[in-house]
Design an enzyme around this catalytic site. Structure first.
Site, PDB file in Angstrom:
ATOM      1  N   GLY A 210      68.276  30.884  29.963  1.00 28.44           N
ATOM      2  CA  GLY A 210      67.436  31.705  29.100  1.00 28.44           C
ATOM      3  C   GLY A 210      67.884  31.621  27.659  1.00 28.44           C
ATOM      4  O   GLY A 210      68.346  30.578  27.206  1.00 28.44           O
ATOM      5  N   ASN A 211      67.775  32.730  26.925  1.00 26.30           N
ATOM      6  CA  ASN A 211      68.105  32.703  25.497  1.00 26.30           C
ATOM      7  C   ASN A 211      69.503  33.257  25.238  1.00 26.30           C
ATOM      8  O   ASN A 211      70.110  33.916  26.086  1.00 26.30           O
ATOM      9  CB  ASN A 211      67.051  33.452  24.675  1.00 26.30           C
ATOM     10  CG  ASN A 211      66.990  34.934  25.028  1.00 26.30           C
ATOM     11  OD1 ASN A 211      67.953  35.672  24.853  1.00 26.30           O
ATOM     12  ND2 ASN A 211      65.844  35.380  25.547  1.00 26.30           N
ATOM     13  N   VAL A 214      70.216  37.271  25.441  1.00 27.72           N
ATOM     14  CA  VAL A 214      70.444  37.779  26.802  1.00 27.72           C
ATOM     15  C   VAL A 214      71.722  37.169  27.372  1.00 27.72           C
ATOM     16  O   VAL A 214      72.455  37.826  28.115  1.00 27.72           O
ATOM     17  CB  VAL A 214      69.234  37.471  27.707  1.00 27.72           C
ATOM     18  CG1 VAL A 214      69.501  37.917  29.146  1.00 27.72           C
ATOM     19  CG2 VAL A 214      67.984  38.156  27.172  1.00 27.72           C
ATOM     20  N   GLY A 215      72.009  35.910  27.005  1.00 32.92           N
ATOM     21  CA  GLY A 215      73.235  35.265  27.465  1.00 32.92           C
ATOM     22  C   GLY A 215      74.478  36.072  27.118  1.00 32.92           C
ATOM     23  O   GLY A 215      75.418  36.175  27.915  1.00 32.92           O
ATOM     24  N   GLU A 232      72.974  28.450  30.433  1.00 34.88           N
ATOM     25  CA  GLU A 232      72.093  27.372  29.967  1.00 34.88           C
ATOM     26  C   GLU A 232      71.118  27.995  28.980  1.00 34.88           C
ATOM     27  O   GLU A 232      70.131  28.614  29.374  1.00 34.88           O
ATOM     28  CB  GLU A 232      71.362  26.734  31.155  1.00 34.88           C
ATOM     29  CG  GLU A 232      72.281  26.038  32.155  1.00 34.88           C
ATOM     30  CD  GLU A 232      72.959  24.808  31.572  1.00 34.88           C
ATOM     31  OE1 GLU A 232      72.447  24.258  30.577  1.00 34.88           O
ATOM     32  OE2 GLU A 232      74.003  24.410  32.101  1.00 34.88           O
ATOM     33  N   CYS A 266      63.265  24.103  26.635  1.00 36.59           N
ATOM     34  CA  CYS A 266      64.499  24.437  25.909  1.00 36.59           C
ATOM     35  C   CYS A 266      65.076  23.247  25.148  1.00 36.59           C
ATOM     36  O   CYS A 266      65.834  23.431  24.192  1.00 36.59           O
ATOM     37  CB  CYS A 266      65.545  24.989  26.873  1.00 36.59           C
ATOM     38  SG  CYS A 266      66.007  23.865  28.200  1.00 36.59           S
TER      39      CYS A 266
END
Length: 497
Positions: A210-211, A214-215, A232, A266
Protein backbone atom coordinates in the site's frame (compact mmCIF):
# COMPACT_ATOMS: atom_id res chain seq x y z
CA UNK A 1 -32.94 6.75 32.17
CA UNK A 2 -32.93 10.25 30.68
CA UNK A 3 -34.38 9.75 27.22
CA UNK A 4 -32.14 8.97 24.26
CA UNK A 5 -28.92 9.23 26.27
CA UNK A 6 -29.94 6.20 28.33
CA UNK A 7 -30.98 4.15 25.32
CA UNK A 8 -27.73 4.99 23.55
CA UNK A 9 -25.70 3.83 26.56
CA UNK A 10 -27.70 0.61 26.75
CA UNK A 11 -27.04 -0.09 23.06
CA UNK A 12 -23.30 0.25 23.65
CA UNK A 13 -23.45 -2.15 26.57
CA UNK A 14 -25.23 -4.75 24.47
CA UNK A 15 -23.07 -4.43 21.34
CA UNK A 16 -19.59 -4.03 22.80
CA UNK A 17 -19.20 -7.57 24.23
CA UNK A 18 -20.03 -9.02 20.81
CA UNK A 19 -17.72 -6.72 18.92
CA UNK A 20 -14.79 -6.64 21.34
CA UNK A 21 -15.28 -9.76 23.39
CA UNK A 22 -14.83 -13.46 22.78
CA UNK A 23 -16.89 -13.42 19.59
CA UNK A 24 -14.63 -10.91 17.85
CA UNK A 25 -14.10 -12.38 14.33
CA UNK A 26 -10.59 -10.98 13.77
CA UNK A 27 -9.30 -12.39 17.06
CA UNK A 28 -10.97 -15.71 16.38
CA UNK A 29 -9.36 -15.94 12.92
CA UNK A 30 -5.88 -15.28 14.31
CA UNK A 31 -6.37 -17.71 17.22
CA UNK A 32 -7.65 -20.38 14.85
CA UNK A 33 -4.68 -19.89 12.51
CA UNK A 34 -2.26 -20.08 15.45
CA UNK A 35 -3.88 -23.27 16.73
CA UNK A 36 -3.77 -24.81 13.24
CA UNK A 37 -0.09 -23.89 12.87
CA UNK A 38 0.70 -25.49 16.22
CA UNK A 39 -0.61 -28.84 14.93
CA UNK A 40 2.47 -28.88 12.69
CA UNK A 41 0.63 -29.85 9.50
CA UNK A 42 1.85 -26.81 7.56
CA UNK A 43 5.48 -27.92 8.09
CA UNK A 44 5.06 -30.99 5.88
CA UNK A 45 6.39 -30.31 2.36
CA UNK A 46 3.74 -32.62 0.92
CA UNK A 47 0.99 -30.62 2.65
CA UNK A 48 2.42 -27.31 1.43
CA UNK A 49 2.57 -28.59 -2.14
CA UNK A 50 -1.02 -29.85 -1.87
CA UNK A 51 -2.18 -26.38 -0.79
CA UNK A 52 -0.28 -24.73 -3.65
CA UNK A 53 -1.80 -27.15 -6.16
CA UNK A 54 -5.26 -26.43 -4.77
CA UNK A 55 -4.60 -22.73 -5.22
CA UNK A 56 -3.64 -23.49 -8.83
CA UNK A 57 -7.00 -25.17 -9.33
CA UNK A 58 -8.78 -22.08 -8.06
CA UNK A 59 -7.42 -19.98 -10.93
CA UNK A 60 -8.19 -22.71 -13.45
CA UNK A 61 -11.73 -23.43 -12.28
CA UNK A 62 -12.85 -19.98 -11.09
CA UNK A 63 -11.30 -17.65 -13.65
CA UNK A 64 -14.68 -16.20 -14.60
CA UNK A 65 -15.59 -15.42 -10.97
CA UNK A 66 -12.19 -13.75 -10.46
CA UNK A 67 -12.58 -11.71 -13.66
CA UNK A 68 -16.19 -10.71 -12.95
CA UNK A 69 -15.28 -9.28 -9.55
CA UNK A 70 -12.37 -7.25 -10.92
CA UNK A 71 -14.53 -6.00 -13.78
CA UNK A 72 -16.98 -4.58 -11.24
CA UNK A 73 -14.21 -3.02 -9.15
CA UNK A 74 -11.78 -1.64 -11.75
CA UNK A 75 -13.44 -2.20 -15.13
CA UNK A 76 -10.65 -4.59 -16.17
CA UNK A 77 -11.43 -6.87 -19.09
CA UNK A 78 -11.21 -10.65 -18.65
CA UNK A 79 -8.11 -10.77 -20.86
CA UNK A 80 -6.57 -7.89 -18.91
CA UNK A 81 -7.26 -9.71 -15.64
CA UNK A 82 -5.47 -12.82 -16.86
CA UNK A 83 -2.58 -10.81 -18.30
CA UNK A 84 -1.93 -8.61 -15.25
CA UNK A 85 -3.27 -10.70 -12.37
CA UNK A 86 -3.68 -14.46 -12.70
CA UNK A 87 -1.07 -15.56 -15.26
CA UNK A 88 1.74 -14.28 -13.06
CA UNK A 89 0.25 -16.06 -10.05
CA UNK A 90 0.01 -19.32 -11.97
CA UNK A 91 3.68 -18.95 -12.91
CA UNK A 92 4.66 -18.30 -9.28
CA UNK A 93 2.64 -21.31 -8.15
CA UNK A 94 4.27 -23.60 -10.72
CA UNK A 95 7.72 -22.38 -9.71
CA UNK A 96 7.07 -22.87 -5.99
CA UNK A 97 5.69 -26.38 -6.53
CA UNK A 98 8.67 -27.33 -8.69
CA UNK A 99 11.37 -25.81 -6.48
CA UNK A 100 9.98 -26.18 -2.96
CA UNK A 101 12.04 -29.21 -1.94
CA UNK A 102 15.19 -27.45 -3.11
CA UNK A 103 14.31 -24.19 -1.33
CA UNK A 104 13.42 -25.93 1.93
CA UNK A 105 16.49 -28.19 2.03
CA UNK A 106 19.35 -27.48 4.47
CA UNK A 107 21.93 -25.18 2.88
CA UNK A 108 25.55 -26.15 3.60
CA UNK A 109 27.88 -23.25 4.33
CA UNK A 110 31.65 -22.76 4.38
CA UNK A 111 33.38 -23.82 7.61
CA UNK A 112 36.19 -22.22 9.56
CA UNK A 113 39.17 -23.74 11.37
CA UNK A 114 37.24 -24.41 14.58
CA UNK A 115 34.37 -26.20 12.81
CA UNK A 116 36.22 -28.08 10.08
CA UNK A 117 34.94 -31.49 11.23
CA UNK A 118 31.40 -30.34 12.07
CA UNK A 119 28.16 -30.25 10.13
CA UNK A 120 27.31 -26.59 9.46
CA UNK A 121 24.24 -25.46 7.52
CA UNK A 122 21.30 -23.05 7.26
CA UNK A 123 17.87 -24.56 7.81
CA UNK A 124 14.84 -22.60 6.52
CA UNK A 125 12.03 -22.76 9.08
CA UNK A 126 8.46 -21.40 9.13
CA UNK A 127 8.04 -18.15 11.05
CA UNK A 128 4.57 -18.95 12.36
CA UNK A 129 1.46 -16.88 11.62
CA UNK A 130 1.79 -14.21 8.93
CA UNK A 131 -0.60 -11.32 8.34
CA UNK A 132 -0.99 -10.37 4.66
CA UNK A 133 -2.68 -7.02 4.00
CA UNK A 134 -3.39 -6.66 0.29
CA UNK A 135 -3.93 -3.64 -1.96
CA UNK A 136 -6.78 -2.78 -4.29
CA UNK A 137 -5.03 -1.90 -7.56
CA UNK A 138 -4.03 -5.47 -8.49
CA UNK A 139 -6.03 -7.18 -5.75
CA UNK A 140 -5.31 -10.81 -6.61
CA UNK A 141 -1.69 -10.39 -7.66
CA UNK A 142 -0.45 -8.41 -4.65
CA UNK A 143 -2.48 -10.41 -2.10
CA UNK A 144 -2.03 -13.97 -3.35
CA UNK A 145 1.64 -13.67 -4.33
CA UNK A 146 2.81 -13.20 -0.72
CA UNK A 147 0.34 -15.92 0.30
CA UNK A 148 2.15 -18.30 -2.07
CA UNK A 149 5.39 -17.46 -0.27
CA UNK A 150 3.77 -17.93 3.14
CA UNK A 151 2.35 -21.34 2.22
CA UNK A 152 5.61 -22.47 0.59
CA UNK A 153 7.57 -21.47 3.70
CA UNK A 154 5.23 -23.53 5.93
CA UNK A 155 3.45 -20.68 7.70
CA UNK A 156 -0.14 -20.05 8.60
CA UNK A 157 -1.44 -16.80 7.09
CA UNK A 158 -4.33 -14.47 7.82
CA UNK A 159 -5.36 -12.85 4.53
CA UNK A 160 -6.83 -9.34 4.65
CA UNK A 161 -7.89 -8.19 1.14
CA UNK A 162 -8.42 -4.48 0.55
CA UNK A 163 -11.94 -3.35 1.39
CA UNK A 164 -11.72 -0.79 -1.44
CA UNK A 165 -12.15 -3.61 -3.98
CA UNK A 166 -15.51 -4.67 -2.55
CA UNK A 167 -16.37 -7.38 -5.07
CA UNK A 168 -12.90 -8.91 -5.18
CA UNK A 169 -12.68 -9.01 -1.37
CA UNK A 170 -15.98 -10.90 -1.31
CA UNK A 171 -14.74 -13.28 -4.02
CA UNK A 172 -11.60 -14.04 -2.00
CA UNK A 173 -13.65 -14.57 1.14
CA UNK A 174 -15.90 -17.03 -0.72
CA UNK A 175 -13.36 -18.84 -2.91
CA UNK A 176 -10.17 -19.29 -0.88
CA UNK A 177 -11.79 -21.48 1.84
CA UNK A 178 -13.11 -23.79 -0.90
CA UNK A 179 -9.59 -24.60 -2.10
CA UNK A 180 -7.09 -24.17 0.73
CA UNK A 181 -7.07 -24.99 4.44
CA UNK A 182 -9.52 -22.47 5.93
CA UNK A 183 -8.07 -22.82 9.44
CA UNK A 184 -4.46 -22.22 8.38
CA UNK A 185 -5.33 -19.50 5.85
CA UNK A 186 -8.44 -17.60 7.00
CA UNK A 187 -9.70 -14.58 5.06
CA UNK A 188 -10.74 -11.53 7.11
CA UNK A 189 -12.72 -8.82 5.33
CA UNK A 190 -13.71 -5.37 6.47
CA UNK A 191 -12.34 -1.86 6.64
CA UNK A 192 -10.25 0.22 9.00
CA UNK A 193 -11.70 -1.10 12.32
CA UNK A 194 -11.11 -4.72 11.29
CA UNK A 195 -7.57 -3.98 10.15
CA UNK A 196 -6.83 -2.11 13.37
CA UNK A 197 -8.07 -5.05 15.41
CA UNK A 198 -5.89 -7.42 13.41
CA UNK A 199 -2.88 -5.20 14.07
CA UNK A 200 -3.51 -5.45 17.83
CA UNK A 201 -2.87 -9.20 17.60
CA UNK A 202 0.54 -10.79 17.72
CA UNK A 203 1.91 -12.05 14.40
CA UNK A 204 5.26 -13.51 13.42
CA UNK A 205 5.48 -11.37 10.26
CA UNK A 206 3.33 -8.70 8.62
CA UNK A 207 3.34 -8.26 4.86
CA UNK A 208 1.70 -5.02 3.73
CA UNK A 209 1.19 -3.59 0.24
CA UNK A 210 0.00 0.00 0.00
CA UNK A 211 1.12 3.57 0.66
CA UNK A 212 3.89 4.86 2.91
CA UNK A 213 1.56 6.71 5.28
CA UNK A 214 -0.26 3.51 6.23
CA UNK A 215 3.06 1.64 6.08
CA UNK A 216 4.30 3.75 9.00
CA UNK A 217 1.19 2.84 11.02
CA UNK A 218 1.73 -0.85 10.22
CA UNK A 219 5.34 -0.61 11.38
CA UNK A 220 4.31 1.19 14.57
CA UNK A 221 1.77 -1.51 15.42
CA UNK A 222 4.26 -4.27 14.60
CA UNK A 223 6.90 -2.70 16.87
CA UNK A 224 4.76 -3.37 19.96
CA UNK A 225 5.35 -7.11 19.44
CA UNK A 226 8.76 -6.77 17.75
CA UNK A 227 7.13 -8.27 14.66
CA UNK A 228 9.19 -8.02 11.46
CA UNK A 229 7.51 -6.42 8.46
CA UNK A 230 7.69 -6.42 4.70
CA UNK A 231 6.40 -3.11 3.33
CA UNK A 232 5.70 -2.93 -0.40
CA UNK A 233 4.98 0.76 -0.83
CA UNK A 234 5.41 3.08 -3.79
CA UNK A 235 6.40 6.65 -4.52
CA UNK A 236 7.06 8.81 -7.54
CA UNK A 237 8.92 6.58 -10.01
CA UNK A 238 10.87 8.82 -12.42
CA UNK A 239 11.35 8.20 -16.12
CA UNK A 240 14.27 9.88 -17.90
CA UNK A 241 14.09 9.96 -21.70
CA UNK A 242 17.41 10.73 -23.37
CA UNK A 243 17.31 12.78 -26.56
CA UNK A 244 19.53 10.20 -28.26
CA UNK A 245 17.11 7.28 -28.40
CA UNK A 246 14.26 5.99 -30.55
CA UNK A 247 11.53 8.27 -29.18
CA UNK A 248 8.75 6.42 -30.93
CA UNK A 249 9.55 3.12 -29.21
CA UNK A 250 10.44 4.77 -25.89
CA UNK A 251 7.18 6.73 -25.70
CA UNK A 252 5.14 3.69 -26.73
CA UNK A 253 6.57 1.71 -23.82
CA UNK A 254 6.13 4.62 -21.41
CA UNK A 255 2.49 5.04 -22.47
CA UNK A 256 1.85 1.34 -21.86
CA UNK A 257 3.53 1.46 -18.44
CA UNK A 258 1.72 4.65 -17.41
CA UNK A 259 -1.86 4.04 -18.53
CA UNK A 260 -2.17 0.31 -17.80
CA UNK A 261 -4.85 -0.10 -15.11
CA UNK A 262 -5.69 3.58 -15.57
CA UNK A 263 -2.33 4.57 -14.04
CA UNK A 264 -3.12 2.76 -10.77
CA UNK A 265 0.15 0.81 -10.67
CA UNK A 266 2.73 1.25 -7.91
CA UNK A 267 5.60 0.99 -10.42
CA UNK A 268 4.02 3.11 -13.16
CA UNK A 269 6.29 5.87 -14.49
CA UNK A 270 5.08 8.78 -12.37
CA UNK A 271 6.62 11.59 -14.43
CA UNK A 272 8.97 12.16 -17.38
CA UNK A 273 12.24 14.06 -17.28
CA UNK A 274 13.54 15.15 -20.69
CA UNK A 275 15.30 18.04 -22.38
CA UNK A 276 13.06 20.91 -23.59
CA UNK A 277 14.09 20.27 -27.20
CA UNK A 278 12.28 16.91 -27.31
CA UNK A 279 9.22 17.72 -25.14
CA UNK A 280 6.89 18.34 -28.10
CA UNK A 281 8.00 15.14 -29.79
CA UNK A 282 7.49 13.17 -26.58
CA UNK A 283 3.94 14.55 -26.28
CA UNK A 284 3.27 13.69 -29.92
CA UNK A 285 4.54 10.12 -29.60
CA UNK A 286 2.79 9.38 -26.29
CA UNK A 287 -0.46 10.76 -27.74
CA UNK A 288 -0.06 8.55 -30.78
CA UNK A 289 0.35 5.49 -28.54
CA UNK A 290 -2.69 6.43 -26.42
CA UNK A 291 -4.85 6.43 -29.55
CA UNK A 292 -3.29 3.16 -30.73
CA UNK A 293 -3.95 1.42 -27.40
CA UNK A 294 -7.27 2.96 -26.38
CA UNK A 295 -8.77 4.41 -29.60
CA UNK A 296 -9.90 8.02 -30.02
CA UNK A 297 -12.47 7.44 -27.28
CA UNK A 298 -10.85 5.66 -24.31
CA UNK A 299 -14.13 5.83 -22.38
CA UNK A 300 -15.63 3.18 -24.64
CA UNK A 301 -12.48 1.10 -24.94
CA UNK A 302 -12.76 -2.25 -23.07
CA UNK A 303 -9.02 -2.19 -22.28
CA UNK A 304 -9.11 1.15 -20.44
CA UNK A 305 -10.01 0.98 -16.77
CA UNK A 306 -11.62 3.29 -14.25
CA UNK A 307 -10.48 5.08 -11.11
CA UNK A 308 -11.29 2.85 -8.14
CA UNK A 309 -13.70 5.29 -6.43
CA UNK A 310 -14.82 8.91 -6.31
CA UNK A 311 -12.48 9.85 -3.47
CA UNK A 312 -9.48 8.95 -5.62
CA UNK A 313 -11.15 10.56 -8.65
CA UNK A 314 -11.35 13.90 -6.81
CA UNK A 315 -7.81 13.54 -5.46
CA UNK A 316 -6.41 13.06 -8.99
CA UNK A 317 -8.50 15.84 -10.52
CA UNK A 318 -7.26 18.28 -7.86
CA UNK A 319 -3.71 17.65 -9.08
CA UNK A 320 -4.53 19.28 -12.41
CA UNK A 321 -5.23 22.72 -10.98
CA UNK A 322 -1.86 24.40 -11.57
CA UNK A 323 -0.58 22.43 -14.59
CA UNK A 324 -1.01 22.78 -18.35
CA UNK A 325 -2.82 19.95 -20.14
CA UNK A 326 -1.17 19.02 -23.43
CA UNK A 327 -3.41 16.06 -24.20
CA UNK A 328 -6.48 14.46 -22.63
CA UNK A 329 -8.11 15.83 -19.50
CA UNK A 330 -11.60 14.51 -20.30
CA UNK A 331 -13.37 13.12 -17.26
CA UNK A 332 -16.71 11.90 -15.93
CA UNK A 333 -17.08 11.73 -12.16
CA UNK A 334 -20.26 9.63 -12.34
CA UNK A 335 -18.28 6.93 -14.18
CA UNK A 336 -14.97 7.47 -12.31
CA UNK A 337 -13.42 8.08 -15.73
CA UNK A 338 -10.32 10.17 -16.35
CA UNK A 339 -8.85 10.05 -19.85
CA UNK A 340 -5.13 9.42 -20.43
CA UNK A 341 -3.66 12.86 -19.82
CA UNK A 342 -0.29 14.49 -20.56
CA UNK A 343 0.89 17.62 -18.75
CA UNK A 344 3.60 19.86 -20.21
CA UNK A 345 6.19 22.23 -18.71
CA UNK A 346 5.38 21.04 -15.21
CA UNK A 347 7.17 22.77 -12.34
CA UNK A 348 8.64 20.83 -9.39
CA UNK A 349 6.34 22.75 -7.02
CA UNK A 350 3.16 21.81 -8.94
CA UNK A 351 0.47 19.86 -7.06
CA UNK A 352 0.95 16.86 -9.29
CA UNK A 353 4.56 16.57 -8.12
CA UNK A 354 3.85 16.54 -4.38
CA UNK A 355 2.69 12.95 -4.05
CA UNK A 356 2.46 9.71 -6.00
CA UNK A 357 -0.15 10.28 -8.72
CA UNK A 358 -1.62 6.77 -8.93
CA UNK A 359 -3.76 7.79 -11.87
CA UNK A 360 -3.60 8.52 -15.63
CA UNK A 361 -1.77 11.87 -15.45
CA UNK A 362 1.70 12.03 -17.03
CA UNK A 363 3.63 15.21 -16.13
CA UNK A 364 6.65 16.20 -18.22
CA UNK A 365 9.38 18.18 -16.44
CA UNK A 366 11.97 19.72 -18.75
CA UNK A 367 15.58 19.34 -17.51
CA UNK A 368 18.89 20.39 -19.00
CA UNK A 369 20.39 16.97 -19.56
CA UNK A 370 21.37 13.92 -17.54
CA UNK A 371 23.20 15.76 -14.72
CA UNK A 372 20.14 17.80 -13.83
CA UNK A 373 17.88 14.74 -14.10
CA UNK A 374 20.03 12.75 -11.66
CA UNK A 375 20.20 15.70 -9.28
CA UNK A 376 16.39 16.08 -9.36
CA UNK A 377 15.81 12.36 -8.75
CA UNK A 378 18.22 12.30 -5.82
CA UNK A 379 16.52 15.27 -4.14
CA UNK A 380 13.35 13.21 -3.65
CA UNK A 381 12.57 10.03 -1.74
CA UNK A 382 13.98 6.80 -3.15
CA UNK A 383 11.38 5.46 -5.61
CA UNK A 384 10.09 1.91 -6.04
CA UNK A 385 11.17 1.93 -9.71
CA UNK A 386 13.34 4.10 -11.92
CA UNK A 387 13.20 4.14 -15.73
CA UNK A 388 15.78 5.37 -18.20
CA UNK A 389 15.44 5.33 -21.97
CA UNK A 390 18.66 5.75 -23.94
CA UNK A 391 20.71 4.13 -26.68
CA UNK A 392 23.87 5.21 -24.85
CA UNK A 393 25.22 2.62 -22.38
CA UNK A 394 27.10 5.37 -20.55
CA UNK A 395 23.84 7.19 -19.80
CA UNK A 396 22.29 3.98 -18.46
CA UNK A 397 25.39 3.24 -16.37
CA UNK A 398 25.42 6.70 -14.83
CA UNK A 399 21.74 6.45 -13.94
CA UNK A 400 22.39 3.02 -12.42
CA UNK A 401 25.48 4.10 -10.47
CA UNK A 402 24.39 7.55 -9.30
CA UNK A 403 20.81 6.93 -8.12
CA UNK A 404 19.02 4.55 -5.75
CA UNK A 405 15.63 2.85 -6.24
CA UNK A 406 13.85 -0.41 -5.55
CA UNK A 407 14.37 -1.50 -9.14
CA UNK A 408 15.84 0.01 -12.30
CA UNK A 409 14.76 -0.65 -15.88
CA UNK A 410 16.46 0.59 -19.00
CA UNK A 411 14.34 0.98 -22.15
CA UNK A 412 11.15 -0.58 -20.80
CA UNK A 413 8.57 -0.31 -18.03
CA UNK A 414 6.96 -2.67 -15.48
CA UNK A 415 8.37 -5.94 -16.86
CA UNK A 416 10.85 -6.52 -14.01
CA UNK A 417 7.80 -7.40 -11.87
CA UNK A 418 7.30 -10.51 -14.02
CA UNK A 419 10.80 -11.93 -13.43
CA UNK A 420 10.64 -14.35 -10.50
CA UNK A 421 14.43 -14.46 -10.20
CA UNK A 422 14.55 -10.71 -9.44
CA UNK A 423 13.70 -9.51 -5.91
CA UNK A 424 10.79 -7.07 -6.02
CA UNK A 425 10.73 -4.44 -3.30
CA UNK A 426 11.51 -0.89 -2.33
CA UNK A 427 14.21 1.00 -0.50
CA UNK A 428 13.84 3.83 2.00
CA UNK A 429 10.42 5.46 1.68
CA UNK A 430 9.33 3.02 -1.06
CA UNK A 431 9.46 0.04 1.27
CA UNK A 432 11.54 -2.67 2.90
CA UNK A 433 11.95 -6.36 2.21
CA UNK A 434 11.33 -8.09 -1.09
CA UNK A 435 9.49 -11.01 -2.64
CA UNK A 436 8.82 -13.09 -5.79
CA UNK A 437 10.00 -16.63 -6.39
CA UNK A 438 12.60 -17.86 -3.89
CA UNK A 439 12.80 -14.36 -2.41
CA UNK A 440 9.20 -14.79 -1.13
CA UNK A 441 10.15 -18.10 0.47
CA UNK A 442 13.24 -16.64 2.17
CA UNK A 443 11.44 -13.46 3.23
CA UNK A 444 8.81 -15.49 5.09
CA UNK A 445 11.22 -18.06 6.54
CA UNK A 446 13.57 -17.99 9.50
CA UNK A 447 16.98 -18.96 8.14
CA UNK A 448 18.21 -20.85 11.18
CA UNK A 449 21.95 -21.28 11.71
CA UNK A 450 22.79 -24.87 12.66
CA UNK A 451 26.09 -26.42 13.77
CA UNK A 452 26.26 -30.10 14.77
CA UNK A 453 29.41 -31.13 16.61
CA UNK A 454 30.43 -34.57 17.90
CA UNK A 455 31.60 -35.27 21.46
CA UNK A 456 35.11 -36.27 20.45
CA UNK A 457 38.37 -34.78 19.03
CA UNK A 458 38.56 -32.65 22.18
CA UNK A 459 42.26 -32.05 21.63
CA UNK A 460 41.47 -29.70 18.75
CA UNK A 461 39.46 -27.53 21.15
CA UNK A 462 42.26 -27.12 23.67
CA UNK A 463 43.37 -23.86 22.05
CA UNK A 464 40.10 -22.16 23.01
CA UNK A 465 40.11 -23.16 26.67
CA UNK A 466 41.86 -21.23 29.46
CA UNK A 467 44.57 -20.68 30.37
CA UNK A 468 44.94 -18.41 27.30
CA UNK A 469 48.58 -18.19 26.21
CA UNK A 470 50.54 -16.50 23.44
CA UNK A 471 51.53 -19.96 22.19
CA UNK A 472 47.89 -20.92 21.67
CA UNK A 473 47.12 -17.56 20.04
CA UNK A 474 50.13 -17.91 17.74
CA UNK A 475 49.04 -21.38 16.68
CA UNK A 476 45.53 -20.14 15.86
CA UNK A 477 46.88 -17.17 13.84
CA UNK A 478 49.34 -19.38 11.97
CA UNK A 479 46.63 -21.90 11.12
CA UNK A 480 44.21 -19.19 9.98
CA UNK A 481 46.71 -17.58 7.61
CA UNK A 482 48.03 -20.93 6.41
CA UNK A 483 44.51 -22.09 5.67
CA UNK A 484 43.75 -18.83 3.81
CA UNK A 485 46.94 -19.15 1.74
CA UNK A 486 46.04 -22.74 0.82
CA UNK A 487 42.61 -21.61 -0.42
CA UNK A 488 44.06 -18.75 -2.44
CA UNK A 489 46.64 -21.10 -3.95
CA UNK A 490 43.94 -23.57 -4.97
CA UNK A 491 41.89 -20.74 -6.50
CA UNK A 492 44.90 -19.40 -8.46
CA UNK A 493 45.69 -22.89 -9.74
CA UNK A 494 42.06 -23.34 -10.80
CA UNK A 495 42.07 -20.01 -12.68
CA UNK A 496 45.32 -20.96 -14.49
CA UNK A 497 43.84 -24.26 -15.60
Amino acid sequence: PNGEGGRCFLAVVVIQPVRYGLLHPERKAVARARKAFETGRSKSLEYRILQLKNLQRLFTERQSAVSDAIKKDLNKSEVGTQLYETLGLEGELSLAIKKLKEWAAPRPVEKNLMTISDTVYVKPEPLGVVLIIGAWNYPWAVTIQPLIGAIAAGNAAVVKPSEVCVHTAKAMEDLLPLYIDKELYPVVTGGVPETQELLRQRFDHIFYTGNSMVGKLIMEAAAKHLTPVTLELGGKSPCYIDKDCDLSIACRRVAWGKYTNCGQTCIAPDYILCEPSIQDRVIEEVTKSIKEFYTDNPKTCPDYGRIINQRHFKRIMNMLEDSTIAEGGDNDESDSFIAPTILRDVKPEAKVMQEEIFGPLLPILPVNGLDEAIKFINKGEKPLALYVFSSDKKVIKRMTDETSSGGLLANDCLVHYSVSSLPFGGVGNSGMGCYHGKFSFDQLSHLRSCLIKQLKMEGVNSMRYPPHTLKKLGWIIWKMYNNKAEKQGCFSELMRS
